[in-house]
Write a protein that holds these residues in place. Structure first.
Motif, PDB file in Angstrom:
ATOM      1  N   SER A   1      34.906  34.661  40.110  1.00 10.69           N
ATOM      2  CA  SER A   1      34.650  33.602  41.120  1.00 10.69           C
ATOM      3  C   SER A   1      35.890  33.696  42.281  1.00 10.69           C
ATOM      4  O   SER A   1      36.940  34.249  42.270  1.00 10.69           O
ATOM      5  CB  SER A   1      34.681  32.151  40.624  1.00 10.69           C
ATOM      6  N   ILE A   2      35.398  32.910  43.569  1.00 14.58           N
ATOM      7  CA  ILE A   2      36.288  32.902  44.553  1.00 14.58           C
ATOM      8  C   ILE A   2      37.576  32.047  44.130  1.00 14.58           C
ATOM      9  O   ILE A   2      38.575  32.400  44.691  1.00 14.58           O
ATOM     10  CB  ILE A   2      35.821  32.479  45.958  1.00 14.58           C
ATOM     11  N   ARG A   3      37.236  31.206  43.323  1.00 18.28           N
ATOM     12  CA  ARG A   3      38.425  30.427  42.740  1.00 18.28           C
ATOM     13  C   ARG A   3      39.431  31.199  42.068  1.00 18.28           C
ATOM     14  O   ARG A   3      40.628  30.972  42.100  1.00 18.28           O
ATOM     15  CB  ARG A   3      37.682  29.271  42.120  1.00 18.28           C
ATOM     16  N   GLN A   4      38.698  32.136  41.041  1.00 16.50           N
ATOM     17  CA  GLN A   4      39.520  32.888  40.343  1.00 16.50           C
ATOM     18  C   GLN A   4      40.555  33.794  41.467  1.00 16.50           C
ATOM     19  O   GLN A   4      41.652  34.165  41.012  1.00 16.50           O
ATOM     20  CB  GLN A   4      38.868  33.829  39.481  1.00 16.50           C
ATOM     21  N   VAL A   5      39.896  34.438  42.450  1.00 14.32           N
ATOM     22  CA  VAL A   5      40.451  35.187  43.359  1.00 14.32           C
ATOM     23  C   VAL A   5      41.754  34.405  43.914  1.00 14.32           C
ATOM     24  O   VAL A   5      42.940  35.195  43.770  1.00 14.32           O
ATOM     25  CB  VAL A   5      39.555  35.588  44.505  1.00 14.32           C
ATOM     26  N   MET A   6      41.821  33.280  44.129  1.00 12.96           N
ATOM     27  CA  MET A   6      42.964  32.422  44.642  1.00 12.96           C
ATOM     28  C   MET A   6      43.814  32.177  43.485  1.00 12.96           C
ATOM     29  O   MET A   6      44.889  32.285  43.804  1.00 12.96           O
ATOM     30  CB  MET A   6      42.265  31.290  45.357  1.00 12.96           C
ATOM     31  N   LEU A   7      43.305  31.674  42.576  1.00 15.32           N
ATOM     32  CA  LEU A   7      44.294  31.131  41.366  1.00 15.32           C
ATOM     33  C   LEU A   7      44.880  32.346  40.769  1.00 15.32           C
ATOM     34  O   LEU A   7      46.276  32.032  40.424  1.00 15.32           O
ATOM     35  CB  LEU A   7      43.350  30.832  40.187  1.00 15.32           C
TER      36      LEU A   7
END
Length: 190
Positions: free
Chosen positions: A170-176
């Motif tokens: 997920s894009i959230r996972q990319v950032m996290l």
């Protein structure tokens, strides 16, 4: 006599000033075509988000260190049982010090003779782009992908990320996970 004092004063002040910061370097010769951007969804059959950029380059194109650093991990042994595994798993990670900012550079689909722990300087040639996924795989009669797909996968992260480079779910996972947009980072003044 007065001019000698002014000259001496100038020399002393120059001798104690800090050197100017070194500029960040693009990892490949320019101009370059970016074939997949940071955070893009899908591509090459994956249903996930891209953690770096793909830069189209010819076979054996030179790859350069973006900043000073040390080779943190070199996985370019080509000892996997299939051509696809050798291609996908051939990468170098450099722990960079970009003027005091520590980042990890992930350089994928490359071959390098540099060993882990070796120092690299900004702009130093340390790797070359390897054959694309068009390699004929001994397991598959049709090969893996279309010819002419040679590229450098280039990603940046705030810390060493063990098993999730290339794509994240997920894009959230990319950032996290701490992935950084390489284009934004390289174009930001120190």
């Amino acid at each position: 006599m007065a001019s000698a004092v002014i000259c001496y004063s100038y020399l002393v002040s120059v001798a104690f000033t800090s050197p100017p910061p070194r500029a960040k370097v693009w990892p490949a010769q320019t101009p370059a075509v970016i074939t997949q951007s940071f955070g893009s969804f899908g591509g090459y059959g994956f249903k996930a988000y891209h953690t770096g950029i793909d830069i189209a380059l010819p076979l054996n194109a030179d790859v350069f260190a973006i900043c000073d650093g040390r080779i943190f991990l070199n996985k370019t042994t080509n000892t996997y049982p299939t051509a696809f595994e050798n291609y996908y798993n051939s990468f170098v990670i450099i722990k960079h010090n970009c003027n005091g900012d520590e980042v990890y550079g992930y350089y994928g689909h490359v071959y390098s003779r540099f060993r882990e722990g070796w120092k690299v300087s900004a702009g130093q040639l340390f790797a070359n782009v390897i054959m694309s996924k068009a390699i004929t795989d001994t397991v598959s009669a049709t090969g893996i992908d279309q010819p002419g797909n040679n590229h450098l996968h280039f990603g940046l992260a705030r810390s060493y990320i063990r098993n999730q480079w290339g794509y994240a779910p997920s894009i959230r996972q990319v950032m996290l996970l701490g992935w950084i947009n390489p284009i934004t980072y390289l174009n930001t003044a120190d």
